[in-house]
Motif scaffolding. Structure first.
Motif, short mmCIF file in Angstrom:
data_model
loop_
_atom_site.label_atom_id
_atom_site.label_comp_id
_atom_site.label_asym_id
_atom_site.label_seq_id
_atom_site.Cartn_x
_atom_site.Cartn_y
_atom_site.Cartn_z
N LEU A 136 0.35 4.36 -2.62
CA LEU A 136 0.10 5.76 -2.23
C LEU A 136 1.18 6.67 -2.80
CD1 LEU A 136 -0.89 5.09 1.47
CD2 LEU A 136 -2.37 6.16 -0.23
N TRP A 137 2.42 6.22 -2.68
CA TRP A 137 3.53 7.08 -3.10
C TRP A 137 3.52 7.29 -4.61
CZ3 TRP A 137 6.34 10.87 -2.22
CH2 TRP A 137 7.51 11.11 -2.92
N GLN A 138 3.23 6.22 -5.36
CA GLN A 138 3.27 6.30 -6.82
C GLN A 138 1.96 6.78 -7.42
OE1 GLN A 138 6.01 6.42 -8.11
NE2 GLN A 138 6.95 4.47 -8.58
N ARG A 139 1.07 7.24 -6.59
CA ARG A 139 -0.24 7.73 -7.03
C ARG A 139 -0.97 6.67 -7.84
NH1 ARG A 139 3.20 11.83 -9.12
NH2 ARG A 139 3.16 13.81 -7.99
N ARG A 140 -0.82 5.41 -7.45
CA ARG A 140 -1.52 4.38 -8.20
C ARG A 140 -2.96 4.32 -7.69
NH1 ARG A 140 3.45 1.05 -7.92
NH2 ARG A 140 2.57 -0.07 -6.17
N VAL B 72 0.84 -1.21 0.00
CA VAL B 72 0.00 0.00 0.00
C VAL B 72 0.87 1.26 0.00
CG1 VAL B 72 -1.74 1.29 1.31
CG2 VAL B 72 -1.92 -1.19 1.11
N THR B 73 2.03 1.18 0.68
CA THR B 73 2.93 2.33 0.74
C THR B 73 3.27 2.86 -0.65
OG1 THR B 73 3.93 1.35 2.69
CG2 THR B 73 5.17 3.10 1.64
N ASN B 74 3.68 1.96 -1.51
CA ASN B 74 4.06 2.40 -2.85
C ASN B 74 2.86 2.76 -3.72
OD1 ASN B 74 6.88 2.74 -3.27
ND2 ASN B 74 7.11 0.56 -2.81
#
Lengths: 154, 541
Positions: free
Chosen positions: A88-92, A84-86
């Protein structure tokens, strides 16, 4: 609905984020839904949904989004939790404006106000639900809700 | 704040796609600098919307990581919490508040609590306290909070500032019936607030149950996660569930870092605990240097130590801990290189030790001469006494009263980097230390400095000279931000302005000696240790 991925978890409907799902296929991503019901002001409601998504893009709802994602902790599969972290970070994320209407709304018409949103067109889906008996439908929903209430406290 | 301690911490960040630790530091550094430029340096208004979005996204991603992923190691939790807190804090400096209804009235207030808890989780207690105090500036609107919500807000502010005295008991339930949803929320808030209150009381020695507060919050979390017909209560009360998880993580950290976890020396008749109780009123948590020292050498001190940490990172607290324990087995010598420093240290030690711990603090400063008063005082040395001396005075004492050093238990050497200097003072310090090690073979040395580059070498020398183990505490952690900025001017511009000013001055009355000029300055700055990715800014003054 948004892609052909499997949906891991769908959150309940609550303001200001009406619908949140985390889905997982090759990558983990978020789906955010904004639900509107209107008899004849579909375009106006869709514009309002687009404004909401624009505020999500700007990070204005970070707190609410985090609350809702946190609430999914007990039910998210372990292998998805760390992804989930990525997401959120990658705007996926993808956006789903869902418009229930009776008349005067053409879901196939180009919508300029959706084009400025961050997720690409492939990550936006308009769900339009044309109700034949608009008032009858929502009266039935209200009746069903009342039936589930066991106690009313004043 | 972004010194090598932060660099080290950032290495423990979870892997973010397309984002290295260096880049995280750069994003935070740049945004912070731009926020400050906008606030106080008179720079032009900047469009910060993209930066704010990036900061919020960074904060959300890392906070989600520490909340969602089970079994993270302590460093990853600290790193994620630190960056999330910094990103939120800096974004707050940029952004106009988004007015959304939320727990504690509005999202801005909840976000300040969230930021403070993240700082606490990261081990940056001073930052947490600063954030908590900033909530006072957001006071408008708290009068509309329900009693329980307002009380919980106060409890959390007390936790973030570690002020136990300010916590009131939980309010009574309102006499009028409330909707079930509100009753549940009140019950959750009450249980969280009571648990936090008890934890803060435990930190301050007002409660003895270390684990109960954390267990109570774990129980609340478990209850919220129980699935029901309408989903989990965590979904119904996602804000409180989010808060509970942050509190659970924060309390785990502050329990681990509590001053009262330091074990007392044996047979000291409760004096060390008395010291802990007293200190816990104002500083109940150990900063990293003190925690590391305690872990490696206490109870004792069991060996020598070389402590090299940045200014303001808690060297005095290390010395206080060591002295409080060493006093049970002899007297303590504190070497300070200058008269002024000796006086300052004596006053500080006096404030810590005299009143509650029956320790006498004496100061012997000055050059190589004894007054008759000093000579007679030195004949009475022993027991629970702390002598603050300049090296010169110590050398004299070693020559005239060598026997008194037989009962010396601890020697603290402040500004120990001076040992490396090639001057008379360094020689005097070195001779004093050599003589102390000869006269007091049982003594434990504590070298303190912010500037020792080779603590390992000194530790090795102490090891071989005394055959007593020496520990190194070399933690670059610091509790505050340090901004380093270089101001530059362009020579042609200065020359031109000077010529204009000179011409202007020539037209003025002869008693005028100067005239103001406006010069464009270029500032190149970065937060401590981050000058690599410096941010430049042009201003005029």
């Amino acid at each position: 609905m948004c892609t052909q991925s499997s949906v891991s978890t769908v959150d309940r409907i609550s303001p200001p984020i009406d619908l949140l799902a985390i889905y997982d296929d090759d990558v983990t991503a978020l789906m955010i839904g904004e639900c509107k019901a209107t008899k004849s002001k579909g375009t106006q409601n869709l514009k309002s949904a687009a404004e909401f998504f624009g505020e999500v893009d700007a990070g204005d709802y970070r707190g609410e989004l985090l609350d809702e994602i946190t609430a999914l902790r007990p039910v998210l599969p372990a292998e998805v939790l760390s992804e989930v972290t990525n997401a959120l970070w990658q705007r996926r994320r993808c956006y789903i404006p869902a418009i229930a209407f009776a008349e005067g709304f053409d879901p196939h018409k180009p919508r300029e106000h959706l084009s400025t949103l961050e997720p690409p067109p492939t990550h936006r889906r308009l769900v339009s639900i044309q109700l034949q008996n608009f008032h009858g439908f929502f009266n039935a929903v209200a009746d069903a809700m009342r039936e589930t209430v066991e106690e009313v406290a004043f | 704040m972004f010194n090598r301690g932060i660099d080290r911490l950032l290495q423990s960040l979870p892997l973010l796609d397309a984002m290295e630790a260096d880049q995280v530091r750069r994003v935070l550094s740049r945004a912070w600098f731009e926020a400050e430029a906008r606030r106080g340096l008179g720079g032009p208004a900047l469009d910060m919307s993209a930066a704010i979005e990036e900061l919020r996204r960074l904060a959300t991603s890392l906070e989600a990581h520490l909340i969602l992923v089970p079994g993270l190691d302590r460093q990853t939790i600290r790193a994620s919490a630190f960056v999330a807190a910094e990103a939120l804090d800096v974004a707050t400096g940029h952004a106009s508040p988004v007015e959304l209804p939320s727990l504690f009235g509005d999202r801005a207030r909840f976000e300040r609590i969230e930021t403070g808890l993240l700082y606490l989780i990261a081990g940056y207690d001073p930052n947490a306290a600063v954030v908590a105090r900033s909530i006072a500036a957001l006071e408008t609107g708290t009068e509309t909070l329900q009693d329980m919500e307002a009380w919980l807000l106060e409890v959390l502010r007390s936790y973030l500032t570690l002020q136990v005295g300010e916590i009131e008991p939980a309010p009574e339930r309102p006499p009028t019936p409330q909707p079930l949803h509100e009753l549940v929320r009140d019950a959750i808030m009450r249980r969280l607030g009571v648990a936090v209150t008890n934890h803060v009381r435990w930190l301050a020695y007002l409660d003895d149950d270390r684990d109960a507060p954390r267990e109570e919050i774990a129980t609340v979390i478990d209850l919220l996660e129980v699935p029901g017909e309408m989903g989990t209560a965590a979904e119904q009360h996602s804000d409180l569930y989010h808060l509970a998880i942050l509190l659970h993580t924060a309390i785990a950290g502050t329990t681990e870092r509590a001053l009262r976890t330091v074990p007392p020396p044996p047979d000291d008749r409760g004096r060390f605990q008395e010291f802990q109780r007293d200190q816990a009123k104002t500083r109940p948590l150990l900063w990293p240097a003190a925690a590391d020292y305690a872990r490696q050498t206490l109870p004792g001190p069991t060996g020598h130590a070389v402590v090299t940490v940045p200014t303001g990172a808690g060297k005095s607290a290390v010395a206080d801990l060591a002295i409080a324990q060493a006093l049970h087995s002899g007297w303590v010598l504190y070497l300070a290189p200058t008269n002024a420093l000796a006086g300052q240290i004596r006053r500080q030690l006096d404030a810590v030790f005299r009143a509650h711990h029956a320790a006498e603090v004496l100061e012997f400063a000055g050059g190589m001469e004894y007054s008759s008063l000093e000579a007679s005082a030195l004949e009475m040395i022993g027991g629970r006494q702390i002598l603050v001396m300049t090296p010169e005075k110590c050398t004299l004492a070693l020559r005239q009263n060598p026997d008194m050093f037989a009962e010396l238990s601890l020697c603290v050497v402040d500004e120990a980097h001076l040992l490396g200097n090639r001057n008379t003072r360094a020689l005097v310090i070195e001779l004093a230390i050599a003589e102390i090690l000869h006269r007091a073979p049982q003594v434990r040395m504590l070298f303190l400095s912010a500037l020792i580059a080779n603590p390992g070498d000194i530790a090795e020398w102490l090891n071989s000279a005394t055959e007593i183990g020496t520990v190194v505490v070399n933690d670059p952690w610091r509790p505050t931000r340090t901004l380093r900025t270089i101001a530059g001017v362009e020579k042609p511009v200065v020359d031109e302005q000077r010529a204009l000013a000179k011409a202007r001055l020539a037209t003025m009355p002869s008693h005028r000696m100067n005239t103001p000029v406006q010069l464009p300055l270029t500032l190149m700055g970065g937060l401590h240790g981050a000058l690599g990715p410096a941010v430049t800014h042009r201003t005029s003054c």
